[in-house]
Design a protein around this motif. Structure first.
Motif, PDB file in Angstrom:
ATOM      1  N   ILE A 170       0.877  -1.179   0.000  1.00 17.65           N
ATOM      2  CA  ILE A 170       0.000   0.000   0.000  1.00 17.65           C
ATOM      3  C   ILE A 170       0.910   1.224   0.000  1.00 17.65           C
ATOM      4  O   ILE A 170       1.610   1.498   0.974  1.00 17.65           O
ATOM      5  N   THR A 171       0.923   1.934  -1.115  1.00 17.36           N
ATOM      6  CA  THR A 171       1.882   3.044  -1.261  1.00 17.36           C
ATOM      7  C   THR A 171       1.202   4.415  -1.324  1.00 17.36           C
ATOM      8  O   THR A 171       1.878   5.431  -1.365  1.00 17.36           O
ATOM      9  N   HIS A 172      -0.129   4.437  -1.378  1.00 12.95           N
ATOM     10  CA  HIS A 172      -0.876   5.701  -1.481  1.00 12.95           C
ATOM     11  C   HIS A 172      -0.372   6.541  -2.663  1.00 12.95           C
ATOM     12  O   HIS A 172      -0.231   7.754  -2.571  1.00 12.95           O
ATOM     13  N   GLY A 173      -0.028   5.839  -3.751  1.00 12.33           N
ATOM     14  CA  GLY A 173       0.398   6.534  -4.968  1.00 12.33           C
ATOM     15  C   GLY A 173       1.858   6.941  -4.996  1.00 12.33           C
ATOM     16  O   GLY A 173       2.333   7.485  -5.987  1.00 12.33           O
ATOM     17  N   ASN A 174       2.613   6.678  -3.931  1.00 14.42           N
ATOM     18  CA  ASN A 174       4.034   7.043  -3.910  1.00 14.42           C
ATOM     19  C   ASN A 174       4.895   5.790  -3.983  1.00 14.42           C
ATOM     20  O   ASN A 174       4.654   4.838  -3.264  1.00 14.42           O
ATOM     21  N   ASN A 175       5.881   5.806  -4.874  1.00 20.22           N
ATOM     22  CA  ASN A 175       6.817   4.681  -4.954  1.00 20.22           C
ATOM     23  C   ASN A 175       7.933   4.957  -3.937  1.00 20.22           C
ATOM     24  O   ASN A 175       9.005   5.447  -4.262  1.00 20.22           O
ATOM     25  N   LEU A 176       7.654   4.686  -2.697  1.00 20.53           N
ATOM     26  CA  LEU A 176       8.541   5.064  -1.595  1.00 20.53           C
ATOM     27  C   LEU A 176       9.941   4.471  -1.708  1.00 20.53           C
ATOM     28  O   LEU A 176      10.115   3.336  -2.150  1.00 20.53           O
ATOM     29  N   THR A 177      10.936   5.265  -1.288  1.00 21.54           N
ATOM     30  CA  THR A 177      12.325   4.783  -1.264  1.00 21.54           C
ATOM     31  C   THR A 177      12.538   3.949  -0.008  1.00 21.54           C
ATOM     32  O   THR A 177      12.153   4.332   1.091  1.00 21.54           O
ATOM     33  N   ILE A 178      13.161   2.785  -0.193  1.00 19.41           N
ATOM     34  CA  ILE A 178      13.415   1.851   0.913  1.00 19.41           C
ATOM     35  C   ILE A 178      14.866   1.941   1.385  1.00 19.41           C
ATOM     36  O   ILE A 178      15.163   1.879   2.564  1.00 19.41           O
ATOM     37  N   ALA A 179      15.789   2.063   0.407  1.00 17.90           N
ATOM     38  CA  ALA A 179      17.219   2.118   0.749  1.00 17.90           C
ATOM     39  C   ALA A 179      17.972   2.897  -0.331  1.00 17.90           C
ATOM     40  O   ALA A 179      17.552   2.930  -1.483  1.00 17.90           O
ATOM     41  N   THR A 180      19.089   3.518   0.069  1.00 17.55           N
ATOM     42  CA  THR A 180      19.931   4.241  -0.881  1.00 17.55           C
ATOM     43  C   THR A 180      21.393   3.873  -0.644  1.00 17.55           C
ATOM     44  O   THR A 180      21.778   3.539   0.489  1.00 17.55           O
ATOM     45  N   ALA A 181      22.176   3.950  -1.711  1.00 16.86           N
ATOM     46  CA  ALA A 181      23.615   3.653  -1.596  1.00 16.86           C
ATOM     47  C   ALA A 181      24.404   4.916  -1.897  1.00 16.86           C
ATOM     48  O   ALA A 181      24.212   5.551  -2.929  1.00 16.86           O
ATOM     49  N   SER A 182      25.288   5.300  -0.976  1.00 16.79           N
ATOM     50  CA  SER A 182      26.115   6.483  -1.208  1.00 16.79           C
ATOM     51  C   SER A 182      27.496   6.278  -0.586  1.00 16.79           C
ATOM     52  O   SER A 182      27.638   5.579   0.416  1.00 16.79           O
ATOM     53  N   VAL A 183      28.489   6.908  -1.209  1.00 14.48           N
ATOM     54  CA  VAL A 183      29.861   6.818  -0.710  1.00 14.48           C
ATOM     55  C   VAL A 183      30.069   7.916   0.319  1.00 14.48           C
ATOM     56  O   VAL A 183      29.754   9.077   0.061  1.00 14.48           O
ATOM     57  N   PRO A 184      30.567   7.581   1.513  1.00 14.55           N
ATOM     58  CA  PRO A 184      30.807   8.605   2.538  1.00 14.55           C
ATOM     59  C   PRO A 184      31.719   9.709   2.012  1.00 14.55           C
ATOM     60  O   PRO A 184      32.663   9.440   1.261  1.00 14.55           O
ATOM     61  N   ALA A 185      31.477  10.976   2.396  1.00 19.32           N
ATOM     62  CA  ALA A 185      32.229  12.139   1.901  1.00 19.32           C
ATOM     63  C   ALA A 185      33.730  11.975   2.122  1.00 19.32           C
ATOM     64  O   ALA A 185      34.541  12.262   1.249  1.00 19.32           O
ATOM     65  N   GLY A 186      34.129  11.518   3.277  1.00 18.53           N
ATOM     66  CA  GLY A 186      35.554  11.337   3.587  1.00 18.53           C
ATOM     67  C   GLY A 186      36.209  10.345   2.651  1.00 18.53           C
ATOM     68  O   GLY A 186      37.352  10.515   2.227  1.00 18.53           O
ATOM     69  N   HIS A 187      35.451   9.310   2.280  1.00 17.96           N
ATOM     70  CA  HIS A 187      35.945   8.267   1.391  1.00 17.96           C
ATOM     71  C   HIS A 187      36.197   8.846  -0.004  1.00 17.96           C
ATOM     72  O   HIS A 187      37.189   8.558  -0.645  1.00 17.96           O
ATOM     73  N   VAL A 188      35.281   9.698  -0.477  1.00 16.46           N
ATOM     74  CA  VAL A 188      35.412  10.333  -1.792  1.00 16.46           C
ATOM     75  C   VAL A 188      36.654  11.215  -1.821  1.00 16.46           C
ATOM     76  O   VAL A 188      37.442  11.186  -2.761  1.00 16.46           O
ATOM     77  N   ALA A 189      36.838  12.016  -0.758  1.00 18.62           N
ATOM     78  CA  ALA A 189      38.002  12.908  -0.676  1.00 18.62           C
ATOM     79  C   ALA A 189      39.300  12.108  -0.677  1.00 18.62           C
ATOM     80  O   ALA A 189      40.280  12.482  -1.334  1.00 18.62           O
ATOM     81  N   ALA A 190      39.318  10.999   0.039  1.00 12.75           N
ATOM     82  CA  ALA A 190      40.528  10.163   0.115  1.00 12.75           C
ATOM     83  C   ALA A 190      40.858   9.572  -1.241  1.00 12.75           C
ATOM     84  O   ALA A 190      42.026   9.510  -1.669  1.00 12.75           O
ATOM     85  N   GLU A 191      39.788   9.124  -1.958  1.00 10.29           N
ATOM     86  CA  GLU A 191      39.992   8.544  -3.290  1.00 10.29           C
ATOM     87  C   GLU A 191      40.543   9.607  -4.260  1.00 10.29           C
ATOM     88  O   GLU A 191      41.434   9.339  -5.067  1.00 10.29           O
ATOM     89  N   ALA A 192      40.003  10.828  -4.164  1.00 11.16           N
ATOM     90  CA  ALA A 192      40.440  11.919  -5.043  1.00 11.16           C
ATOM     91  C   ALA A 192      41.904  12.251  -4.756  1.00 11.16           C
ATOM     92  O   ALA A 192      42.711  12.458  -5.692  1.00 11.16           O
ATOM     93  N   ALA A 193      42.284  12.292  -3.474  1.00  8.75           N
ATOM     94  CA  ALA A 193      43.655  12.579  -3.090  1.00  8.75           C
ATOM     95  C   ALA A 193      44.606  11.497  -3.600  1.00  8.75           C
ATOM     96  O   ALA A 193      45.706  11.779  -4.093  1.00  8.75           O
ATOM     97  N   ALA A 194      44.163  10.226  -3.526  1.00  9.36           N
ATOM     98  CA  ALA A 194      44.987   9.109  -3.989  1.00  9.36           C
ATOM     99  C   ALA A 194      45.178   9.199  -5.504  1.00  9.36           C
ATOM    100  O   ALA A 194      46.273   8.937  -6.010  1.00  9.36           O
ATOM    101  N   ALA A 195      44.131   9.613  -6.210  1.00  7.60           N
ATOM    102  CA  ALA A 195      44.202   9.731  -7.665  1.00  7.60           C
ATOM    103  C   ALA A 195      45.173  10.844  -8.053  1.00  7.60           C
ATOM    104  O   ALA A 195      45.967  10.715  -8.979  1.00  7.60           O
ATOM    105  N   GLU A 196      45.133  11.958  -7.296  1.00  3.89           N
ATOM    106  CA  GLU A 196      46.044  13.085  -7.547  1.00  3.89           C
ATOM    107  C   GLU A 196      47.491  12.652  -7.321  1.00  3.89           C
ATOM    108  O   GLU A 196      48.394  12.986  -8.082  1.00  3.89           O
ATOM    109  N   GLU A 197      47.670  11.899  -6.240  1.00  9.48           N
ATOM    110  CA  GLU A 197      49.016  11.423  -5.883  1.00  9.48           C
ATOM    111  C   GLU A 197      49.574  10.527  -6.969  1.00  9.48           C
ATOM    112  O   GLU A 197      50.737  10.578  -7.314  1.00  9.48           O
ATOM    113  N   ALA A 198      48.691   9.707  -7.558  1.00 12.46           N
ATOM    114  CA  ALA A 198      49.108   8.766  -8.598  1.00 12.46           C
ATOM    115  C   ALA A 198      49.562   9.492  -9.861  1.00 12.46           C
ATOM    116  O   ALA A 198      50.406   8.996 -10.601  1.00 12.46           O
TER     117      ALA A 198
END
Length: 200
Positions: A170-198
């Motif tokens: 029963i959604t009352h017309g809304n396709n409700l979101t159950i779960a989302t996947a996202s990369v933590p901000a600190g993780h993104v910054a670390a990956e960017a720094a590693a790429a720059e270093e490379a």
């Protein structure tokens, strides 16, 4: 699951308080063709039953004076700070009529999803239960949310769920979101720094 209750003759605040002092919880059964019945339940048995997920979304056998009725737990009130159940409401059910009930979601396979395995993402559970409609015989204890194919930036919605046979969300017309996947901000910054270093 079985619940034993007793008919309660005396009503009112004072009677309810005396019941609680004696280790019982006041309650009510309503619905169906019969009149509502005020009941008393053993507090400790009810308190421990409420800790079980299945108690909230299963058809319960409620026995009063040797007679068993099929019911659903519809509501309960807890004390603001004491471990005390103040009241419980049960609804009679008809085997031939659909019931509307909230059922818990069980999230599975997050650790093997591309989001977690390849990108170190975090899968956030936006909802922990959904409202469903089904005949009492088809009522599931919980609904599985399979996260196997979830990637970064993706979400799981109610429409994506594989519901058991005979069960409708029963959604009352809304396709409700159950779960989302996202990369933590600190993780993104670390990956960017590693790429720059490379690059250096």
């Amino acid at each position: 699951m079985k619940v034993v209750a007793f008919k309660r003759e005396l009503q009112g605040t004072g009677a309810s308080r005396r019941l609680r002092i004696s280790g019982q919880t006041p309650g009510i059964i309503y619905g169906g063709t019969e009149a509502p019945v005020t009941i008393a339940l053993d507090h400790n048995a009810l308190f421990h039953a409420l800790k079980k997920e299945a108690f909230h979304s299963s058809i319960l056998d409620l026995e009063i004076d040797g007679q068993v009725q099929k019911v659903l737990l519809r509501d309960f009130q807890m004390h603001a700070y004491k471990q005390l159940v103040l009241h419980a409401d049960f609804q009679r059910i008809d085997a031939n009529k659909p019931v509307h009930v909230k059922v818990a979601l069980h999230f599975e396979n997050a650790e093997v999803s591309p989001a977690v395995k390849l990108h170190g993402a975090t899968i956030s559970h936006v909802a922990n239960e959904i409202e469903i409609s089904c005949l009492p015989a088809d009522l599931p204890e919980f609904i599985v949310v399979d996260l196997t194919n979830v990637d970064v930036g993706h979400s799981v919605h109610v429409a994506d769920l594989k519901l058991p046979k005979g069960v409708t969300a029963i959604t009352h017309g809304n396709n409700l979101t159950i779960a989302t996947a996202s990369v933590p901000a600190g993780h993104v910054a670390a990956e960017a720094a590693a790429a720059e270093e490379a690059k250096k």
